[in-house]
Design a protein around this motif. Structure first.
Motif, PDB file in Angstrom:
ATOM      1  N   GLN A 288     -45.551 -14.929 -84.603  1.00 34.88           N
ATOM      2  CA  GLN A 288     -44.957 -13.615 -84.394  1.00 34.88           C
ATOM      3  C   GLN A 288     -45.892 -12.714 -83.575  1.00 34.88           C
ATOM      4  N   PHE A 289     -47.181 -12.846 -83.859  1.00 38.12           N
ATOM      5  CA  PHE A 289     -48.151 -12.045 -83.096  1.00 38.12           C
ATOM      6  C   PHE A 289     -48.115 -12.446 -81.619  1.00 38.12           C
ATOM      7  N   ALA A 290     -48.084 -13.765 -81.355  1.00 40.36           N
ATOM      8  CA  ALA A 290     -48.048 -14.236 -79.966  1.00 40.36           C
ATOM      9  C   ALA A 290     -46.794 -13.734 -79.255  1.00 40.36           C
ATOM     10  N   ALA A 291     -45.661 -13.765 -79.969  1.00 37.47           N
ATOM     11  CA  ALA A 291     -44.411 -13.309 -79.363  1.00 37.47           C
ATOM     12  C   ALA A 291     -44.453 -11.812 -79.081  1.00 37.47           C
ATOM     13  N   ASP A 292     -44.908 -11.039 -80.080  1.00 38.28           N
ATOM     14  CA  ASP A 292     -44.956  -9.580 -79.909  1.00 38.28           C
ATOM     15  C   ASP A 292     -45.944  -9.183 -78.820  1.00 38.28           C
ATOM     16  N   ALA A 293     -47.138  -9.813 -78.871  1.00 37.40           N
ATOM     17  CA  ALA A 293     -48.160  -9.460 -77.896  1.00 37.40           C
ATOM     18  C   ALA A 293     -47.719  -9.831 -76.484  1.00 37.40           C
ATOM     19  N   SER A 294     -47.106 -11.014 -76.344  1.00 38.90           N
ATOM     20  CA  SER A 294     -46.650 -11.443 -75.019  1.00 38.90           C
ATOM     21  C   SER A 294     -45.588 -10.488 -74.483  1.00 38.90           C
ATOM     22  N   HIS A 295     -44.677 -10.091 -75.347  1.00 43.50           N
ATOM     23  CA  HIS A 295     -43.604  -9.187 -74.913  1.00 43.50           C
ATOM     24  C   HIS A 295     -44.169  -7.821 -74.518  1.00 43.50           C
ATOM     25  N   GLU A 296     -45.111  -7.315 -75.309  1.00 47.51           N
ATOM     26  CA  GLU A 296     -45.659  -5.986 -75.051  1.00 47.51           C
ATOM     27  C   GLU A 296     -46.582  -5.970 -73.835  1.00 47.51           C
ATOM     28  N   LEU A 297     -47.206  -7.101 -73.532  1.00 48.62           N
ATOM     29  CA  LEU A 297     -48.148  -7.146 -72.412  1.00 48.62           C
ATOM     30  C   LEU A 297     -47.462  -7.265 -71.056  1.00 48.62           C
ATOM     31  N   ARG A 298     -46.210  -7.668 -71.043  1.00 47.50           N
ATOM     32  CA  ARG A 298     -45.536  -7.888 -69.759  1.00 47.50           C
ATOM     33  C   ARG A 298     -45.417  -6.584 -68.957  1.00 47.50           C
ATOM     34  N   THR A 299     -45.054  -5.487 -69.635  1.00 46.46           N
ATOM     35  CA  THR A 299     -44.870  -4.216 -68.920  1.00 46.46           C
ATOM     36  C   THR A 299     -46.175  -3.683 -68.332  1.00 46.46           C
ATOM     37  N   PRO A 300     -47.263  -3.549 -69.123  1.00 43.06           N
ATOM     38  CA  PRO A 300     -48.510  -3.053 -68.522  1.00 43.06           C
ATOM     39  C   PRO A 300     -49.054  -3.971 -67.435  1.00 43.06           C
ATOM     40  N   LEU A 301     -48.865  -5.286 -67.555  1.00 43.76           N
ATOM     41  CA  LEU A 301     -49.316  -6.191 -66.513  1.00 43.76           C
ATOM     42  C   LEU A 301     -48.519  -5.988 -65.227  1.00 43.76           C
ATOM     43  N   ALA A 302     -47.237  -5.741 -65.392  1.00 46.66           N
ATOM     44  CA  ALA A 302     -46.404  -5.465 -64.212  1.00 46.66           C
ATOM     45  C   ALA A 302     -46.856  -4.180 -63.525  1.00 46.66           C
ATOM     46  N   VAL A 303     -47.216  -3.175 -64.329  1.00 47.01           N
ATOM     47  CA  VAL A 303     -47.691  -1.911 -63.768  1.00 47.01           C
ATOM     48  C   VAL A 303     -49.006  -2.118 -63.033  1.00 47.01           C
ATOM     49  N   VAL A 304     -49.929  -2.871 -63.632  1.00 50.19           N
ATOM     50  CA  VAL A 304     -51.226  -3.133 -63.003  1.00 50.19           C
ATOM     51  C   VAL A 304     -51.029  -3.904 -61.695  1.00 50.19           C
ATOM     52  N   MET A 305     -50.122  -4.900 -61.698  1.00 50.46           N
ATOM     53  CA  MET A 305     -49.860  -5.667 -60.496  1.00 50.46           C
ATOM     54  C   MET A 305     -49.278  -4.786 -59.395  1.00 50.46           C
ATOM     55  N   ALA A 306     -48.340  -3.921 -59.763  1.00 57.30           N
ATOM     56  CA  ALA A 306     -47.746  -3.015 -58.771  1.00 57.30           C
ATOM     57  C   ALA A 306     -48.797  -2.072 -58.198  1.00 57.30           C
TER      58      ALA A 306
END
Length: 435
Positions: free
Chosen positions: A208-226
């Motif tokens: 559950q931690f891996a799923a939650d963390a992966s889901h939550e990290l996608r948005t900030p990573l997208a922002v950093v990439m942009a």
């Protein structure tokens, strides 16, 4: 998948407990049987040897005083199952205490064929007309008379009842052992289930931690990439150092995004949330396209990337997942092949209704003891080399998960230092089924 893992673990623990108990009970029953047999035989043998000595002494005294009987000479049997026969050296019966008429022919037959040694005790058995086994225990003792003549005393005992009792007690122990084994199996199953509870809870929390963390990290990573893309395209930034820093940031964000995507895929697989989006496509064209995507990396390492037998192979499957599967295998082959090596991809003959493709390299190879674990999550044969090449230990695990989703198979053959070959076999028409 998690349910299967814990179910298999519980069954293995139960089987392990059962095997231990089975071996223990078999050893216990065998030892108990042999102990009982030894105790019965040793006591009966001692009694026979003592009796044979008494009969021999009485017979010697009787020979010196012909007018006496064995009872007059001091011998008297205290057991009606005991018997003896005294034979002269010419084979004539000179004295006896007869056994039951039912077993006397058996006894005389044993005496006529038995080459007995002094002090030897043996058990003989024979089936009667009712298929019941009669057992007699016998010993022999030699009597040397004053005139030099020799007589042989055969003393025996009917031990059928004792051995039947031993057999029944052994059967009883076997039955009790089977009952105990069944109880131990049930108890082992219960205990293994309880042992799995904390492991299952820890696994669920981790998943559950891996799923939650992966889901939550996608948005900030997208922002950093942009943001990194904007900075890279900003004409006001002319410093080579800053441009290199921005490029490094983009590379690391790409790696992190790929890792997060892999973790999210694994988490969805555990939740059985992965579904196939079936469509018809040419698997050969997809494999060729995947190889072309990896061509720049292969050229950089001077690796010959060869595409073989890529005639049309139309299948019905999830195109994106099959592409991811092919990319994982080709990417690994190129990464782990030294400069100047070779990588071959292509299709080969498969059974009706299936397609089979392979990815073969001349890379570092995989040791035999590691081959059975390469599909485990986060398992890396060479951790230092994997970190250097950007591996996270999830690629082959995801590849196997995709193959399982399509009800296919993936096999690996490898020789250390010579190369590795992955062979994937898929149905031409996959079933739309969740993980």
């Amino acid at each position: 998948m998690a349910a299967n893992i814990f179910g298999q673990g519980r069954r293995r623990l139960t089987l392990f407990y059962s095997l231990i108990m089975c071996v223990f009970l078999i050893a216990l029953i065998f030892i108990a049987h042999k102990t009982l047999e030894w105790s019965i035989f040793s006591e009966q043998a001692r009694e026979l040897l003592d009796t044979a000595g008494n009969v021999a002494e009485a017979q010697a005294y009787f020979n010196q005083h012909p007018g006496l009987t064995l009872e007059d000479a001091g011998y008297k049997s205290t057991n009606d199952r005991l018997f003896f026969y005294v034979f002269n050296q010419d084979g004539r019966l000179s004295n006896f205490a007869r056994a039951s008429f039912h077993i006397e022919p058996f006894i005389l037959d044993v005496v006529s064929n038995w080459q007995a040694q002094e002090g030897e005790v043996s058990v003989f058995g024979r089936k009667n007309e009712r298929e019941q086994v009669t057992r007699i225990m016998m010993t022999a003792k030699t009597v040397v008379n004053d005139d030099g003549s020799v007589q042989t005393v055969y003393v025996g005992k009917d031990v059928t009842a004792m051995y039947n009792g031993l057999q029944k007690s052994t059967y009883a122990m076997v039955v009790l052992g089977i009952v105990a084994l069944l109880l131990a199996t049930v108890l082992g199953h219960i205990l293994s289930g309880r042992a799995m509870v904390p492991l299952r809870e820890a696994y669920e929390k981790q998943r559950q931690f891996a799923a939650d963390a992966s889901h939550e990290l996608r948005t900030p990573l997208a922002v950093v990439m942009a943001s990194a893309d904007l900075l890279e395209n900003d004409p006001s930034i002319t410093s080579p150092f800053l441009k290199q820093v921005i490029a490094d940031v983009r590379d690391e964000v790409k790696k992190m995004t790929r890792l997060v995507s892999d973790l999210l895929l694994v988490a969805r697989s555990d939740n059985k949330a992965l579904k196939l989006k079936l469509q018809k496509f040419d698997a050969a064209e997809l494999l060729s396209q995947t190889a072309r995507l990896m061509q720049p990396l292969a050229d950089k390492k001077h690796i010959a990337l060869d595409i073989r037998n890529c005639d049309a192979h139309v299948i019905q499957a999830d195109e994106q997942k099959i592409k991811q599967l092919m990319l994982i295998l080709v990417d690994n082959a190129v990464k782990y092949t030294p400069d100047g090596g070779e990588v071959h991809v292509g299709f080969e003959k498969a059974p009706q209704g299936r397609v089979r493709f392979f990815v073969q390299d001349t890379g570092i190879g995989i040791a035999k003891e590691d081959q059975r674990r390469i599909f485990d999550r986060f398992y890396r044969v060479d951790k230092a080399r994997s970190r250097e090449m950007g591996g996270n230990g999830l690629g082959l695990s995801i590849a196997q998960e995709i193959v399982n989703l399509h009800h296919g198979s993936i096999e690996v053959t490898s020789t250390l230092g010579k190369g590795t070959r992955f062979t994937v076999e898929l149905r031409t028409k996959a079933k739309a089924k969740t993980a």
